[in-house]
Design an enzyme around this catalytic site. Structure first.
Site, PDB file in Angstrom:
ATOM      1  N   ASN A  76       0.811  -1.224   0.000  1.00 25.73           N
ATOM      2  CA  ASN A  76       0.000   0.000   0.000  1.00 25.73           C
ATOM      3  C   ASN A  76       0.844   1.272   0.000  1.00 25.73           C
ATOM      4  O   ASN A  76       0.387   2.330   0.435  1.00 25.73           O
ATOM      5  CB  ASN A  76      -0.967   0.011   1.198  1.00 25.73           C
ATOM      6  N   ARG A  77       2.052   1.153  -0.480  1.00 28.50           N
ATOM      7  CA  ARG A  77       2.980   2.294  -0.563  1.00 28.50           C
ATOM      8  C   ARG A  77       3.343   2.867   0.809  1.00 28.50           C
ATOM      9  O   ARG A  77       3.876   3.970   0.892  1.00 28.50           O
ATOM     10  CB  ARG A  77       2.406   3.412  -1.461  1.00 28.50           C
TER      11      ARG A  77
END
Length: 214
Positions: free
Chosen positions: A191-192
């Protein structure tokens, strides 16, 4: 126009936590370097990007090979009269970076460069194959040349000149030692929300450790 907005990858291979890292960045770099060498398919783990501020005021990056690292810093070799060499001599504040994509890891090193001693440069130069030694002498790195043939002919002439002889290190060629003042380790996460741990050298020569927002 090429639209690359759909180029995505989920990073899920590892994590970087304060509870499992050493107090200094060299030990962590050592661990990551040899993990990458052992567990990835990267051919040149020691390939790194060297970023400098050129004499024209522009930043410039290029890939070179790291040849040694220890508690003092990181060593690579080059032609001191090259564009890169002149930039470093004029402004020794440079940046090194490693991107090991198969491990989803990146290391960014801010440091101050200085020439290595003649002994260190001589020892490394003497360990190189003769072809590489002659190549260092032949190439007036970063200078304009008329053709590839010009370069090849210079090499042929030098091969004849040094046949059966010891090839000395030219004084314009040698090493730079980059003493780190800041090292950031980046580990890809889902999810970065990547892990970023930064080491900063303090006046007492201890390292301050901070977590940065991704």
């Amino acid at each position: 126009m090429e639209d690359l907005s759909d180029y995505r990858k989920s990073y899920e291979k590892s994590q970087l936590l304060e509870t499992t890292i050493p107090e200094d960045p060299i030990n962590l770099f050592h661990k990551w370097f040899y993990e990458t060498e052992e567990f990835s398919n990267i051919e040149e783990v020691n390939a790194m990007t060297v970023a400098t501020i050129g004499l024209d005021g522009f930043p410039k990056s290029r890939v070179v090979l790291l040849k040694k690292f220890n508690e003092e810093g990181f060593i690579f070799y080059t032609n001191y009269n090259s564009e890169k060499g002149k930039a470093i001599i004029t402004n020794p504040y440079i940046c090194l970076s490693f991107f090991w994509h198969s491990m989803e890891r990146q290391v960014i090193i801010k440091g101050i460069a200085e020439k290595t001693s003649d002994v260190i440069s001589d020892n490394y130069f003497n360990s190189r194959p003769d072809g590489s030694k002659l190549g260092a002498i032949v190439s007036s790195q970063s200078e304009i040349i008329p053709s590839r043939e010009y370069l090849d002919n210079k090499l042929i002439d030098l091969e004849k000149e040094y046949e059966g002889k010891t090839i000395p290190r030219p004084k314009f060629w040698g090493g730079f030692l980059v003493r780190p003042i800041e090292v950031e380790f980046w580990q890809g996460r889902p999810n970065r929300l990547h892990d970023r741990i930064r080491y900063q050298l303090q006046e007492d020569f201890n390292w301050k450790i901070d977590r940065l927002s991704p």
